[in-house]
Design an enzyme around this catalytic site. Sequence first.
Site, short mmCIF file in Angstrom:
data_model
loop_
_atom_site.label_atom_id
_atom_site.label_comp_id
_atom_site.label_asym_id
_atom_site.label_seq_id
_atom_site.Cartn_x
_atom_site.Cartn_y
_atom_site.Cartn_z
N CYS A 173 94.97 -40.13 -35.55
CA CYS A 173 96.29 -40.17 -34.96
C CYS A 173 97.49 -40.07 -36.16
CB CYS A 173 96.75 -41.01 -33.87
SG CYS A 173 98.23 -40.99 -33.50
N HIS A 182 93.99 -38.60 -25.87
CA HIS A 182 94.47 -38.90 -27.12
C HIS A 182 93.84 -40.51 -27.45
CE1 HIS A 182 96.91 -39.00 -30.72
NE2 HIS A 182 97.10 -40.09 -30.53
N ASP A 241 95.88 -34.61 -24.35
CA ASP A 241 96.70 -35.15 -25.46
C ASP A 241 98.06 -34.66 -25.60
OD1 ASP A 241 97.36 -36.19 -27.92
OD2 ASP A 241 95.42 -35.79 -28.56
#
Length: 145
Positions: free
Chosen positions: A33, A112, A79
């Site tokens: 991330c 995600h 995501d």
Amino acid sequence: MAHGKDKACEDTKPLIAALKSKGVKSIGAAGFCWGGVVVVKLAISTDIQAAVILHPGSITDDELNEIRIPVAILGAEIDNHFPPERLKQVEEMLSVKAEFESFVKLYPRVTHGWTVRYKDDDEAVVKSAEEAHQDMLNWFIKHVK
């Protein structure tokens, strides 16, 4: 910002220097991330020799165009931070760069953060996370020598 990506990148420089002072010739970095944004900064600086970014945060086209080392980007189908359409754009951008290898992969039916935040009892997600971890290791085995 106390934890900005530029500061985080600068904070890794002493670690990289220490590794190199011990004779380490090749370094790979993985970022998850927001950490992937930091790894892109390192990939631009060529302080590392290979990069893997998993479920990326916000990476600009300009940053991607400045990368000069082998990079793998592993993305989730579900995501909002880095949707599949963006992953496809990035794959197309990187595929035309002949000076280094790139690898972009979309993992179906995961969200995600799936490589580090998942329920142990969700067999499909665990399997996908393990696959992504193996893809990351394979990338480093290939490019960090």
